[in-house]
Design a protein around this motif. Structure first.
Motif, mmCIF file in Angstrom:
data_model
loop_
_atom_site.group_PDB
_atom_site.id
_atom_site.type_symbol
_atom_site.label_atom_id
_atom_site.label_comp_id
_atom_site.label_asym_id
_atom_site.label_seq_id
_atom_site.Cartn_x
_atom_site.Cartn_y
_atom_site.Cartn_z
ATOM 1 N N GLU A 177 0.313 39.635 -19.556
ATOM 2 C CA GLU A 177 1.074 38.439 -19.207
ATOM 3 C C GLU A 177 2.351 38.800 -18.454
ATOM 4 N N SER A 178 2.976 39.901 -18.849
ATOM 5 C CA SER A 178 4.189 40.339 -18.160
ATOM 6 C C SER A 178 3.886 40.654 -16.702
ATOM 7 N N VAL A 179 2.771 41.333 -16.477
ATOM 8 C CA VAL A 179 2.335 41.661 -15.119
ATOM 9 C C VAL A 179 2.025 40.384 -14.331
ATOM 10 N N LYS A 180 1.358 39.445 -14.974
ATOM 11 C CA LYS A 180 1.001 38.187 -14.316
ATOM 12 C C LYS A 180 2.243 37.457 -13.805
ATOM 13 N N TRP A 181 3.242 37.284 -14.687
ATOM 14 C CA TRP A 181 4.451 36.562 -14.290
ATOM 15 C C TRP A 181 5.270 37.356 -13.277
ATOM 16 N N SER A 182 5.267 38.683 -13.389
ATOM 17 C CA SER A 182 6.001 39.518 -12.424
ATOM 18 C C SER A 182 5.394 39.377 -11.034
ATOM 19 N N ASN A 183 4.070 39.355 -10.958
ATOM 20 C CA ASN A 183 3.405 39.174 -9.669
ATOM 21 C C ASN A 183 3.746 37.813 -9.060
ATOM 22 N N GLU A 184 3.762 36.785 -9.901
ATOM 23 C CA GLU A 184 4.102 35.445 -9.406
ATOM 24 C C GLU A 184 5.534 35.408 -8.877
ATOM 25 N N LEU A 185 6.427 36.101 -9.569
ATOM 26 C CA LEU A 185 7.825 36.141 -9.128
ATOM 27 C C LEU A 185 7.970 36.865 -7.796
ATOM 28 N N ILE A 186 7.244 37.960 -7.628
ATOM 29 C CA ILE A 186 7.306 38.709 -6.368
ATOM 30 C C ILE A 186 6.779 37.866 -5.217
ATOM 31 N N ASN A 187 5.746 37.070 -5.485
ATOM 32 C CA ASN A 187 5.214 36.174 -4.452
ATOM 33 C C ASN A 187 6.257 35.139 -4.020
ATOM 34 N N LEU A 188 7.147 34.788 -4.943
ATOM 35 C CA LEU A 188 8.191 33.804 -4.636
ATOM 36 C C LEU A 188 9.410 34.449 -3.986
ATOM 37 N N ASP A 189 9.746 35.662 -4.421
ATOM 38 C CA ASP A 189 10.914 36.367 -3.874
ATOM 39 C C ASP A 189 10.664 37.867 -3.962
ATOM 40 N N SER A 190 10.254 38.440 -2.850
ATOM 41 C CA SER A 190 9.874 39.862 -2.839
ATOM 42 C C SER A 190 11.076 40.789 -2.719
ATOM 43 N N THR A 191 12.280 40.236 -2.594
ATOM 44 C CA THR A 191 13.469 41.091 -2.423
ATOM 45 C C THR A 191 14.243 41.302 -3.719
ATOM 46 N N LYS A 217 4.791 51.424 -4.384
ATOM 47 C CA LYS A 217 4.755 51.431 -2.913
ATOM 48 C C LYS A 217 5.134 50.052 -2.352
ATOM 49 N N GLN A 218 4.638 49.018 -3.005
ATOM 50 C CA GLN A 218 4.972 47.656 -2.582
ATOM 51 C C GLN A 218 6.476 47.423 -2.687
ATOM 52 N N ALA A 219 7.057 47.859 -3.795
ATOM 53 C CA ALA A 219 8.494 47.687 -4.011
ATOM 54 C C ALA A 219 9.298 48.481 -2.981
ATOM 55 N N ARG A 220 8.844 49.693 -2.665
ATOM 56 C CA ARG A 220 9.558 50.528 -1.686
ATOM 57 C C ARG A 220 9.552 49.875 -0.306
ATOM 58 N N SER A 221 8.453 49.132 -0.007
ATOM 59 C CA SER A 221 8.377 48.485 1.301
ATOM 60 C C SER A 221 9.291 47.267 1.381
ATOM 61 N N TYR A 222 9.474 46.586 0.246
ATOM 62 C CA TYR A 222 10.297 45.378 0.241
ATOM 63 C C TYR A 222 11.778 45.682 0.048
ATOM 64 N N VAL A 223 12.083 46.641 -0.824
ATOM 65 C CA VAL A 223 13.489 46.993 -1.108
ATOM 66 C C VAL A 223 13.640 48.515 -1.031
ATOM 67 N N PRO A 224 13.555 49.073 0.171
ATOM 68 C CA PRO A 224 13.519 50.537 0.345
ATOM 69 C C PRO A 224 14.755 51.290 -0.141
ATOM 70 N N GLN A 225 15.908 50.622 -0.193
ATOM 71 C CA GLN A 225 17.130 51.313 -0.586
ATOM 72 C C GLN A 225 17.437 51.202 -2.086
ATOM 73 N N SER A 226 16.558 50.566 -2.840
ATOM 74 C CA SER A 226 16.819 50.384 -4.266
ATOM 75 C C SER A 226 16.689 51.700 -5.040
ATOM 76 N N LYS A 227 17.783 52.098 -5.678
ATOM 77 C CA LYS A 227 17.760 53.321 -6.483
ATOM 78 C C LYS A 227 16.796 53.189 -7.658
#
Length: 260
Positions: A177-191, A217-227
């Motif tokens: 469920e955590s993964v499900k909601w996280s995916n939905e959130l990324i679809n709404l705001d990938s940054t 990899k998906q996260a690195r493409s959307y927010v490449p400078q995130s530590k």
């Protein structure tokens, strides 16, 4: 003989409809005029039983029924919200208001105005559950708040409660469920880095290395400078023992630190 049967049937239908209207009126009078919540509940429950048994109401009366069923059960919840069972009252109230709000009937606007109240009460209950470390119950209540806010009646993008739902699902061990909601959130705001880190953590707990790497990899493409994302990548390669990609990820971490 046939005419008598038809007349009898018509009379029964008319009498049943009139009786239901009387019961709804009695519930309204008990609530609005006499402030007698128990009597109001009694009358609205009688009307509910008859409707569930196949009784029908004209749209205007049905709107009044739904709205007042919502009001009565909302007040029941507000009068006693210290135990989990009382949330059944809030569920009945929310469902009644939702039915009426989308019907474009006489009480629909009033019912629509009550829906944010119901959503807030679910949210408030979720916070209490969180404080008591009852994460599963908190998750359920956040989902109920989301369901109201994203309904046809309100149509709100509720990322606030969606994120809380993903957190509570994670805390309760329901990583799917955590993964499900996280995916939905990324679809709404990938940054938003928080959504990505929650997704990565969920896949890590599920032990799915392929999807964990895909999320990184998906996260690195959307927010490449995130530590945070870079450190997630470093930790992934430390876990998998891929020294070549680990060195590349560490180099990215150094570059990111120098830029900041």
């Amino acid at each position: 003989m046939m005419k008598k049967i038809i007349y009898l049937f018509a009379f029964c239908v008319f009498f049943d409809a009139a009786a239901q209207k009387m019961e709804i009126t009695s519930a309204v009078i008990a609530l609005d005029n006499h402030k007698d919540l128990e009597a109001a509940q009694k009358w609205i429950d009688i009307a509910t039983d008859k409707i569930n048994a196949g009784g029908t109401l004209k749209p205007k009366i049905l709107s009044k029924y739904n709205h007042y069923q919502g009001l009565i059960y909302l007040k029941k919840f507000q009068a006693d919200n210290e135990n989990e069972i009382s949330f059944n009252y809030l569920e009945i109230a929310s469902n009644a208001f939702l039915k009426d709000a989308v019907a474009n009937a006489s009480f629909s606007k009033k019912s629509n105005n009550q829906l944010p109240v119901c959503a807030y009460l679910y949210q408030e209950g979720a916070y209490k559950d969180y404080e008591n470390k009852d994460y599963k119950s908190a998750f359920s209540k956040f989902v109920s708040a989301i369901s109201i806010n994203t309904s046809e009646a309100i149509q709100k993008i509720d990322t606030f409660n969606m994120y809380n739902a993903s957190l509570m699902a994670f805390q309760s061990g329901d990583y799917e469920e955590s993964v499900k909601w996280s995916n939905e959130l990324i679809n709404l705001d990938s940054t938003d880095v928080r959504f990505h880190t929650r997704l990565i953590a969920g896949y890590e707990e599920l032990g799915n290395l392929d999807l964990q790497l895909e999320a990184i990899k998906q996260a690195r493409s959307y927010v490449p400078q995130s530590k945070e994302i870079i450190f997630s990548e470093v930790n992934y390669y430390l876990t998998t023992g891929d020294s070549e990609l680990l060195l590349e990820s560490l180099d990215n971490a150094v570059k990111s630190d120098s830029v900041s």
